[in-house]
Design a protein around this motif. Structure first.
Motif, PDB file in Angstrom:
ATOM      1  N   GLU A  12      36.959  34.482  43.171  1.00  0.00           N
ATOM      2  CA  GLU A  12      35.810  35.083  42.482  1.00  0.00           C
ATOM      3  C   GLU A  12      36.079  36.577  42.219  1.00  0.00           C
ATOM      4  O   GLU A  12      35.840  37.080  41.126  1.00  0.00           O
ATOM      5  CB  GLU A  12      34.565  34.862  43.361  1.00  0.00           C
ATOM      6  CG  GLU A  12      33.237  35.058  42.685  1.00  0.00           C
ATOM      7  CD  GLU A  12      32.750  36.502  42.770  1.00  0.00           C
ATOM      8  OE1 GLU A  12      32.136  36.956  41.804  1.00  0.00           O
ATOM      9  OE2 GLU A  12      33.019  37.167  43.804  1.00  0.00           O
ATOM     10  N   PHE A  13      36.631  37.258  43.213  1.00  0.00           N
ATOM     11  CA  PHE A  13      36.930  38.692  43.096  1.00  0.00           C
ATOM     12  C   PHE A  13      37.950  38.945  41.973  1.00  0.00           C
ATOM     13  O   PHE A  13      37.756  39.816  41.123  1.00  0.00           O
ATOM     14  CB  PHE A  13      37.468  39.191  44.446  1.00  0.00           C
ATOM     15  CG  PHE A  13      38.032  40.578  44.441  1.00  0.00           C
ATOM     16  CD1 PHE A  13      37.233  41.683  44.170  1.00  0.00           C
ATOM     17  CD2 PHE A  13      39.380  40.795  44.726  1.00  0.00           C
ATOM     18  CE1 PHE A  13      37.764  42.978  44.185  1.00  0.00           C
ATOM     19  CE2 PHE A  13      39.920  42.082  44.745  1.00  0.00           C
ATOM     20  CZ  PHE A  13      39.104  43.168  44.471  1.00  0.00           C
ATOM     21  N   ILE A  14      38.991  38.150  41.964  1.00  0.00           N
ATOM     22  CA  ILE A  14      40.057  38.385  40.970  1.00  0.00           C
ATOM     23  C   ILE A  14      39.569  38.060  39.556  1.00  0.00           C
ATOM     24  O   ILE A  14      39.813  38.818  38.613  1.00  0.00           O
ATOM     25  CB  ILE A  14      41.319  37.564  41.334  1.00  0.00           C
ATOM     26  CG1 ILE A  14      41.965  38.156  42.593  1.00  0.00           C
ATOM     27  CG2 ILE A  14      42.322  37.562  40.177  1.00  0.00           C
ATOM     28  CD1 ILE A  14      43.084  37.354  43.189  1.00  0.00           C
ATOM     29  N   LEU A  15      38.838  36.963  39.411  1.00  0.00           N
ATOM     30  CA  LEU A  15      38.355  36.605  38.066  1.00  0.00           C
ATOM     31  C   LEU A  15      37.348  37.635  37.557  1.00  0.00           C
ATOM     32  O   LEU A  15      37.272  37.924  36.363  1.00  0.00           O
ATOM     33  CB  LEU A  15      37.751  35.204  38.055  1.00  0.00           C
ATOM     34  CG  LEU A  15      38.725  34.056  38.379  1.00  0.00           C
ATOM     35  CD1 LEU A  15      38.082  32.695  38.111  1.00  0.00           C
ATOM     36  CD2 LEU A  15      40.037  34.154  37.621  1.00  0.00           C
ATOM     37  N   ARG A  16      36.605  38.226  38.488  1.00  0.00           N
ATOM     38  CA  ARG A  16      35.624  39.251  38.094  1.00  0.00           C
ATOM     39  C   ARG A  16      36.332  40.554  37.704  1.00  0.00           C
ATOM     40  O   ARG A  16      36.040  41.155  36.682  1.00  0.00           O
ATOM     41  CB  ARG A  16      34.636  39.486  39.239  1.00  0.00           C
ATOM     42  CG  ARG A  16      33.655  40.628  39.002  1.00  0.00           C
ATOM     43  CD  ARG A  16      32.462  40.563  39.946  1.00  0.00           C
ATOM     44  NE  ARG A  16      32.794  40.184  41.303  1.00  0.00           N
ATOM     45  CZ  ARG A  16      33.167  41.051  42.263  1.00  0.00           C
ATOM     46  NH1 ARG A  16      33.233  42.319  42.022  1.00  0.00           N
ATOM     47  NH2 ARG A  16      33.458  40.605  43.481  1.00  0.00           N
ATOM     48  N   GLU A  17      37.282  40.984  38.517  1.00  0.00           N
ATOM     49  CA  GLU A  17      37.911  42.298  38.305  1.00  0.00           C
ATOM     50  C   GLU A  17      39.038  42.269  37.265  1.00  0.00           C
ATOM     51  O   GLU A  17      39.399  43.296  36.715  1.00  0.00           O
ATOM     52  CB  GLU A  17      38.457  42.845  39.631  1.00  0.00           C
ATOM     53  CG  GLU A  17      37.386  43.118  40.681  1.00  0.00           C
ATOM     54  CD  GLU A  17      36.421  44.231  40.271  1.00  0.00           C
ATOM     55  OE1 GLU A  17      36.753  45.018  39.357  1.00  0.00           O
ATOM     56  OE2 GLU A  17      35.322  44.303  40.851  1.00  0.00           O
ATOM     57  N   ARG A  18      39.625  41.108  37.038  1.00  0.00           N
ATOM     58  CA  ARG A  18      40.739  40.941  36.100  1.00  0.00           C
ATOM     59  C   ARG A  18      41.782  42.067  36.233  1.00  0.00           C
ATOM     60  O   ARG A  18      42.044  42.810  35.281  1.00  0.00           O
ATOM     61  CB  ARG A  18      40.211  40.838  34.658  1.00  0.00           C
ATOM     62  CG  ARG A  18      39.140  39.765  34.499  1.00  0.00           C
ATOM     63  CD  ARG A  18      38.837  39.426  33.065  1.00  0.00           C
ATOM     64  NE  ARG A  18      39.860  38.628  32.438  1.00  0.00           N
ATOM     65  CZ  ARG A  18      40.026  37.318  32.614  1.00  0.00           C
ATOM     66  NH1 ARG A  18      39.238  36.654  33.414  1.00  0.00           N
ATOM     67  NH2 ARG A  18      40.989  36.673  31.992  1.00  0.00           N
ATOM     68  N   PRO A  19      42.373  42.200  37.418  1.00  0.00           N
ATOM     69  CA  PRO A  19      43.364  43.261  37.626  1.00  0.00           C
ATOM     70  C   PRO A  19      44.710  42.925  36.975  1.00  0.00           C
ATOM     71  O   PRO A  19      44.945  41.790  36.563  1.00  0.00           O
ATOM     72  CB  PRO A  19      43.520  43.290  39.147  1.00  0.00           C
ATOM     73  CG  PRO A  19      43.220  41.893  39.570  1.00  0.00           C
ATOM     74  CD  PRO A  19      42.203  41.358  38.606  1.00  0.00           C
ATOM     75  N   GLU A  20      45.580  43.943  36.924  1.00  0.00           N
ATOM     76  CA  GLU A  20      46.958  43.709  36.460  1.00  0.00           C
ATOM     77  C   GLU A  20      47.889  43.463  37.650  1.00  0.00           C
ATOM     78  O   GLU A  20      48.916  42.804  37.525  1.00  0.00           O
ATOM     79  CB  GLU A  20      47.454  44.919  35.671  1.00  0.00           C
ATOM     80  CG  GLU A  20      46.676  45.151  34.384  1.00  0.00           C
ATOM     81  CD  GLU A  20      46.858  46.563  33.864  1.00  0.00           C
ATOM     82  OE1 GLU A  20      47.767  46.782  33.035  1.00  0.00           O
ATOM     83  OE2 GLU A  20      46.094  47.461  34.286  1.00  0.00           O
TER      84      GLU A  20
END
Ligand SMILES: Cc1ncc(COP(=O)(O)O)c(C=O)c1O
Length: 394
Positions: free
Chosen positions: A129-137
């Motif tokens: 959930e965190f990664i899909l929300r933040e969309r980091p590189e």
């Protein structure tokens, strides 16, 4: 002028690293050096690369060592993949996640953190959930957190990161050589570690490995890395390509790591991991029998290499550690940051992870606890012996 000879005190190293050094490794360090551009040196570097691939659990040819300690591995991982404004996500649940954050911020990266209390871990669903929300590189996590004793599984982190096109950095400083890192199977893109913990070599080298995906990003990079010493393209050219001089590699340390890895692969990696697991289970049984509870509550999230029992109420960790070192020559460490005064940190890494050391430590710890006024409800060493007896019976 007469300078007295060195005479280090005898120590049983059962802290968070360094661990006991294999005798074969000390022998290797006495061998005559060749130069850092001698063909023999590159043969040694190639042996290291091959065996490191086995302990990292990777087929990647881009596997090498950085001349420096584990922090040099961390700095290399971050500086080659994060620059100004890189969206950089950190799973933060211990001290070394904070150090990654610090290094990324120094590179100008825009860091977002998912924070949890020290010692807790991230579930698959919340990581995703965190990664899909933040969309980091870039995403970074610590597989084996030495400040807390917690293991972070990385599969869900890697899957979600790859879905949004991010690379994953994993700190494997306290796992490499003691627990299966499984770099390829997990999907880690950049894994780094150190020489002085579960590989039982002195401190001074930092293994690192890059997945094909990370290598593609590195090769496509146009702006020079903001570090000469840790520039992986230049290092690749030195170790692999034209063998162009980059720095004077610490040749004796390369001999040492080559031998440490040889000891590990000759033992057999599965057997080695099983040894670490069994000694960890025996130690935990002993600690719990003495009435100490483990800080990492879920047994599946505990490191086999670094154990973090909570201190009984009213017991001063500094006094326990002083007794262990002064009366028994045993080094263990305490907690720091939010865990200062609350836990002990007991390492069972590489050559330090033996049945004999577990029993010696439990006996000495029991004596120290009693001397500080704590009454353990049962004998720790007896509980550990039962674990060994049950393991021997199957
Ligand atoms: C998880 C972790 N990362 C990074 C480091 C830094 O390694 P070093 O102290 O070898 O520079 C350590 C050191 O203990 C560590 O435990």
């Amino acid at each position: 002028m007469q300078v007295p000879p060195l005479s280090p005190p005898p120590r049983l190293l059962l802290g968070p690293g360094p661990s006991m050094v294999e005798p074969r490794v000390y022998e290797a360090m006495r061998l005559p050096i060749v130069s850092h551009v001698d063909p023999y040196f590159f043969e040694v570097a190639e042996d290291i690369r091959r065996m490191l691939g086995m302990v990292f659990g990777t087929e990647s040819h881009f596997t090498m060592v950085i001349s420096g300690t584990g922090s040099a591995g961390m700095e290399t991982a971050v500086t080659n993949f994060a620059g100004a404004d890189t969206r950089f996500a950190v799973f933060a649940n211990g001290y070394f996640c904070d150090r990654i954050t610090d290094i990324a911020r120094r590179q100008g990266a825009a860091v977002v953190r998912f924070e949890k209390p020290w010692g807790e871990t991230f579930s698959d669903a919340e990581a995703r959930e965190f990664i899909l929300r933040e969309r980091p590189e870039v995403v970074a996590y610590v597989q084996a957190e030495t400040s807390t004793g917690a293991w972070q599984d990385g599969k869900a982190i890697c899957e979600a990161a790859h879905e949004v096109g991010a690379l994953v950095i994993a700190d494997c400083v306290t796992s490499l050589g003691g627990m299966p890192v499984k770099m390829d199977e997990t999907g880690i893109d950049i894994a780094y570690s150190c020489s002085q913990k579960c590989l039982s070599c002195p401190p001074g080298l930092a293994p690192i490995s890059l997945s094909p995906r990370a290598l593609e990003v590195l090769r496509a990079r146009e702006a020079p890395v903001r570090s000469f010493y840790f520039d992986l393209k230049l290092l690749d050219d030195y170790y692999e390509g034209a063998h162009r001089y980059h720095h004077t590699a610490p040749v004796s340390m390369f001999y040492a790591l080559r031998e440490a890895l040889a000891v590990a692969v000759e033992e057999g990696l599965e057997r080695r991991y099983e040894r670490h697991r069994l000694n960890h289970l025996a130690l935990v049984a002993g600690l719990e029998a003495m009435g100490l509870s483990m800080h990492v509550q879920n047994p599946a999230h505990r490191l086999w290499t670094l154990n973090t029992p909570r201190l009984p109420e009213g017991v001063d960790d500094a006094k326990i550690r002083k007794r262990l070192i002064e009366e028994h020559g045993i080094e263990i460490l305490g907690g720091f940051g939010p865990l200062a005064g609350r836990i002990l940190r007991i390492g069972l890494m590489g050559a330090s992870s033996t049945c004999e050391n577990v029993l010696t430590l439990l006996t000495a710890l029991e004596a120290a606890l009693k001397a500080e006024g704590y009454r353990p409800p049962a004998s720790g060493a007896s509980a550990a012996e039962q674990v060994y007896a049950r393991a021997a019976a199957v």
